[in-house]
Design a protein around this motif. Structure first.
Motif, PDB file in Angstrom:
ATOM      1  N   ALA A 185     -32.882  31.867  52.238  1.00 44.96           N
ATOM      2  CA  ALA A 185     -32.927  33.018  53.222  1.00 44.96           C
ATOM      3  C   ALA A 185     -31.404  32.486  54.030  1.00 44.96           C
ATOM      4  CB  ALA A 185     -34.288  33.101  53.903  1.00 44.96           C
ATOM      5  N   ILE A 186     -31.841  33.401  54.893  1.00 44.86           N
ATOM      6  CA  ILE A 186     -29.882  33.469  55.640  1.00 44.86           C
ATOM      7  C   ILE A 186     -30.507  33.800  56.609  1.00 44.86           C
ATOM      8  CG2 ILE A 186     -28.131  32.243  53.667  1.00 44.86           C
ATOM      9  CD1 ILE A 186     -27.608  35.490  54.202  1.00 44.86           C
ATOM     10  N   LYS A 187     -29.396  33.717  57.741  1.00 49.15           N
ATOM     11  CA  LYS A 187     -28.981  34.621  58.473  1.00 49.15           C
ATOM     12  C   LYS A 187     -27.545  34.523  58.617  1.00 49.15           C
ATOM     13  CE  LYS A 187     -29.834  30.581  62.174  1.00 49.15           C
ATOM     14  NZ  LYS A 187     -30.719  31.045  63.378  1.00 49.15           N
ATOM     15  N   ILE A 188     -27.555  35.852  59.486  1.00 50.72           N
ATOM     16  CA  ILE A 188     -25.424  36.429  59.671  1.00 50.72           C
ATOM     17  C   ILE A 188     -25.333  36.319  61.215  1.00 50.72           C
ATOM     18  CG2 ILE A 188     -24.027  37.578  59.222  1.00 50.72           C
ATOM     19  CD1 ILE A 188     -26.003  38.334  56.907  1.00 50.72           C
ATOM     20  N   GLU A 189     -24.387  35.577  61.790  1.00 48.03           N
ATOM     21  CA  GLU A 189     -23.886  36.268  62.840  1.00 48.03           C
ATOM     22  C   GLU A 189     -22.261  36.118  62.873  1.00 48.03           C
ATOM     23  OE1 GLU A 189     -24.674  32.007  64.189  1.00 48.03           O
ATOM     24  OE2 GLU A 189     -26.660  32.518  64.457  1.00 48.03           O
ATOM     25  N   LYS A 190     -21.877  37.460  63.834  1.00 49.90           N
ATOM     26  CA  LYS A 190     -20.641  37.718  63.441  1.00 49.90           C
ATOM     27  C   LYS A 190     -19.952  35.954  64.099  1.00 49.90           C
ATOM     28  CE  LYS A 190     -17.163  40.421  65.585  1.00 49.90           C
ATOM     29  NZ  LYS A 190     -16.953  42.140  65.940  1.00 49.90           N
TER      30      LYS A 190
END
Ligand code: SF4
Lengths: 346, 527
Positions: free
Chosen positions: B520-525
């Motif tokens: 599981a991951i989160k993605i941020e600019k």
């Protein structure tokens, strides 16, 4: 399946229905000259070299695209056929410069061989005022449009073998020529492998070797598990080119971009050339005797202090069977542990 | 593989799952293309990524990452429900069918659709196509095995194949595509903690005695050793010293922060390689080896064919080939080990390994040989299990779907999956050293689904941060329909974007393969 009986050059031959005359002749050891034909491709019928005479036919037919039929009588060599073939060759030469001295392909060029065999001379060929642009579908291959005889092996292979369809033919001011779709090209070099002349040459090695001077060593690709059979072309202790080897059981002379063009690492100046030992956090070069002595001493020490099972070894999916065999033998017989494994799982 | 590479040319239907074949096994992709376009085979792609072969396929199923058991059970459910299984084959060659039948009852298309996201009618269609257009070949790779349920996934695929009577026939089989040139050979040669060459177990006393005698030692250890993952996990504790030949676990292993800490904790680390890899930098001693072009030997490819490797040039400087290093080290440790070249090593392998008994250099001059090849006049065995299974009868194992170890949640809403790209290989140690391949694929790109990208305000070329519970990575985005909504794909070839700093090291309990294919991951600019 009942076999078809026919005669070729007076010899009785049996072939499976659907076989072409060319295939039937080849399997009987009778040679018919070809240029555009390739075993793995559907007949292209562009070069006109494989014509043969068939009793009852007014005109000679292309043997690569004519299926055998019961009772067929085929003749593969005659004066008439020689004239026709020489004519086809002249037609090919009329759009091909004889720049053999500077061509990578000289010495293993199908056109050169045929011209030599039939003793034809170029007629009416005019070299273009300046050589044309050499842009190709991929930067790894150089395209020499003036040398291209439009046999269409490259176009056919790209479509039939790779399914990439990165090459096609178009007409430009009455001239047929190749067009490229770089976004579809995967740089596999199938076109390069199948080009019978020097119209496509590899564009990676800075050094080139004449085909008859390089040493060609048959071996197995070092990358993925397909195990493609290939030849390393070696000049001056450097790999200068890689070609696919026609192993019918494995890759049938195809390679991918890694196998064909990924050889620069071999002579990279970053290769390790001497054993290194870390002293105060920095590596120092040393000789084999010192390095191995140190390793042997430290392994022995760990073994005495903590037991053989405190030592582990990673064998390698990159090394040969023989290397791996010796490695596990070393771990088991010399160190005395079964702590040996490799990254099979990654 | 149970069957040869080219066998797909004889298949009526081909299932490709968990392999981006065009990128990672391009030659097999060629054969799949020929099978479909020239021989009329039907192609079913079952993969969360929109791989190139989807263009060629008759049917593409897009399961959620990590739901393999569910869709495989779903196909078997439909096949058994519609009575399309190969009953005669099942009766004569297998056991456990009744148990399997019971266990897949639950996996009706609607239920499976809920887990996998595959429309129920596609599950029906794929099952019918596979069962009725045989012989059917199943090709799979790490997308199947690099899960905590990897072993179960493989058993399920084997069951699907046996159910249709496709194991042991031309154009059939269950065919793992091995990623590295000699993974197969390294396993065959006993580069594993539980077996000697040819899978002869170390716990068998007779086997140990045979090897001890041949190797001229009193006794050989009988305790099964540790796997790579276990050795790195106990680095500095149970394991004090490591000898690493030609591997770069610091880039390829899951959760590399951990790996690095443990390797650094060792008393002594020796790395033998052709480059100063990320792993070699941590070593106390680095031994320079030779690459494939500089030595004689053999590789065993994914179809179990043993093929010759030949020396074409000299290794640079004072680098030695690996066999010379190992034997010299053995002698330094007081053990006599000396061979007159690679063929002499192979003779010893022949003598000790029944499945390699007839594979001699003399015969290999005529071309590759596929093991088992026990004697000098044995032709080799391109297809396994033709008359019966190696272990007698084929066993159906009923297997239940279990979710992956780490699933997306509110904090880490996306799924990360990893793999390779066409232009590069493994940790990039070789492919990234020259210009040719770097020119085509110069830097790591994270594939992001276009819909997700819109929501996150990301376009192709933007830098993003990918964050998991274990690490954070800055990487350039490539926006496309290649991955599904909610999924990002990152290749692991690039040391400057070490994706394995993020991956989960949770293991399959049997194969000990880490769950590299989902975390599981989160993605941020990135700013
Ligand atoms: S040439 Fe490409 S497909 Fe063939 S073995 Fe090498 S990496 Fe694999």
């Amino acid at each position: 399946m009942s076999m078809v009986k026919l005669t070729i050059d007076g010899r009785q031959i049996e072939s499976a229905p659907g076989t072409t005359i060319l295939q039937a002749a080849r399997s009987a050891g009778i040679q018919i000259p070809t240029l555009c034909y390739h075993e793995r491709l559907n007949p292209i019928v562009s070069c006109g070299m494989c014509v043969v005479e068939v009793a009852g036919f007014d005109e000679p037919v292309e043997s690569c695209a004519t299926p055998v039929a019961e009772g067929m009588e085929v003749v593969t060599t005659s004066e008439n056929l020689s004239v026709l073939r020489a004519g086809s060759l002249k037609r090919l030469l009329s759009r091909h410069p004889l720049d053999c001295p500077i061509c990578d392909k000289a010495g293993e060029c199908r056109l050169q061989d045929l011209v030599f065999e039939y003793g034809v001379m170029a007629e009416g060929y005019e070299a273009p005022p300046k050589p044309r642009e050499k842009v190709y579908a991929t930067p790894l291959i150089k395209y020499w449009p003036d040398r291209c005889v439009l046999c269409l092996r490259c176009v056919t292979a790209c479509r039939e073998i790779k399914g990439a369809c990165a090459l096609d033919v178009t007409e430009n001011e009455g001239q047929r020529e190749l067009v490229f779709y770089p976004d579809k090209c995967v740089s596999c070099g199938e076109c390069l492998q199948l080009c019978p002349v020097g119209a496509l040459t590899e564009n990676v090695s800075a050094m080139k070797g004449r085909s008859f001077l390089v040493k060609k060593v048959p071996t197995t690709c070092t990358y993925c598990g397909c195990g493609c059979q290939m030849e390393l072309h070696v000049a001056d202790n450097r790999v200068v080119n890689v070609t696919g080897r026609d192993d019918p059981g494995v890759n049938q002379s195809s390679l991918c971009v890694k196998g064909r063009f990924g050889y620069e690492f071999i002579s990279s100046n970053q290769r390790l050339t001497r054993p290194l030992v870390k002293k105060n956090g920095a590596f120092e070069e040393t000789d084999w005797d010192e390095a191995l002595r140190l390793v042997a001493r430290r392994f022995a020490q760990v073994k005495t202090e903590s037991g053989a099972d405190a030592i582990g070894g990673f064998a390698s999916a990159r090394c040969t069977n023989e290397d791996n065999y010796l490695f596990q033998k070393f771990m088991r017989a010399v160190i005395g542990t079964n702590n040996v494994d490799h990254c099979a799982r990654l | 593989m149970t069957n040869p590479l080219q066998d797909v040319l004889k298949s009526g239907v081909i299932v490709v799952t968990g392999t981006n074949t065009t990128a990672n096994h391009p030659i097999i992709a060629n054969y799949i293309h020929e099978a479909v376009t020239k021989h009329g085979a039907k192609l079913i792609v079952i993969d969360p990524r929109r791989i190139k072969l989807v263009d060629l396929s008759h049917l593409w199923l897009r399961p959620r990452v990590g739901t393999n058991v569910a869709w495989i059970n779903g196909l078997m459910h439909v096949i058994i429900r519609d009575n399309l299984q190969a009953q005669a084959y099942i009766d004569s060659r297998t056991t456990g069918f009744e148990e399997l039948k019971k266990s897949v009852v639950r996996y009706a298309p609607d239920y499976v659709s809920g887990i996998t996201g595959i429309p129920p009618q596609d599950i029906e269609a794929a099952a019918r196509l596979f069962a009725t257009q045989g012989p059917g070949s199943i090709l799979y790779a790490m997308g199947i095995t690099q899960h905590t349920t990897g072993t179960n996934n493989v058993k399920c695929l084997a069951a699907l194949s046996m159910l249709c009577g496709y194991v042991g026939v031309e154009g059939g089989g269950v065919n793992p595509l091995r990623g590295q040139n000699n993974v197969q050979g390294a396993c065959d040669m006993g580069g594993l903690p539980n077996v000697f060459t040819g899978y002869q177990t170390v716990t068998d006393e007779a086997v140990r005695e045979k090897f001890a005698k041949a190797w001229n030692v009193g006794k050989l250890p009988g305790k099964v050793g540790m796997t790579v993952t276990e050795m790195t996990a106990t680095g500095g504790k149970d394991i004090k010293a490591l000898y690493i030949m030609g591997e770069n676990p610091l880039l390829s292993d899951a959760d590399v922060h951990h790996v690095e800490k443990n390797l650094a904790a060792l008393d002594f680390l020796v790395v033998q390689d052709i480059f100063l890899t990320e792993t070699a930098r941590l070593a106390d001693v680095v031994l320079p080896g030779a690459c494939f072009a500089e030595k004689d030997g053999t590789f065993t490819n994914t179809e179990r064919k043993v093929l010759r490797v030949r020396k074409a040039l000299d290794a640079p400087g004072e680098a030695w080939d690996d066999a010379r290093i190992i034997t010299a080290l053995a002698r330094k440790m007081g053990y006599e080990m000396d061979y007159a070249g690679a063929s002499a090593v192979m003779e010893e392998i022949n003598a000790l390994t029944p499945s390699y008994g007839g594979i001699t250099y003399e015969r290999l001059e005529q071309g590759g040989l596929t093991w088992p090849c026990p004697t000098a006049d044995h032709p080799g065995t391109p297809i396994l299990h033709t008359h019966k299974f190696t272990r007698g009868e084929g066993v159906f194992f009923p297997i239940e779907y279990e979710p992956s170890a780490e699933l997306p949640d509110a904090e880490y809403p996306f799924v990360l999956t990893t793999g390779r790209v066409y232009e590069h290989y493994h940790t990039g140690t070789m492919t990234r050293k020259g210009n040719a391949l770097n020119r085509l694929y110069p830097e790591a790109l994270a594939e992001i689904n276009s819909e997700d990208a819109k929501g996150l305000g990301i376009s192709s070329g933007d830098y993003i941060h990918i964050v998991s519970r274990r690490g954070k990575l800055k990487i350039k985005a490539s926006v496309s329909g290649m991955t599904d909504r909610g999924v990002a794909f990152v290749p692991f070839h690039f040391y400057e974007s070490t994706v394995n700093e993020l991956t989960n090291s949770a293991l399959d309990p049997v194969s000990k393969i880490p769950e590299l294919k989902i975390c599981a991951i989160k993605i941020e600019k990135a700013a």
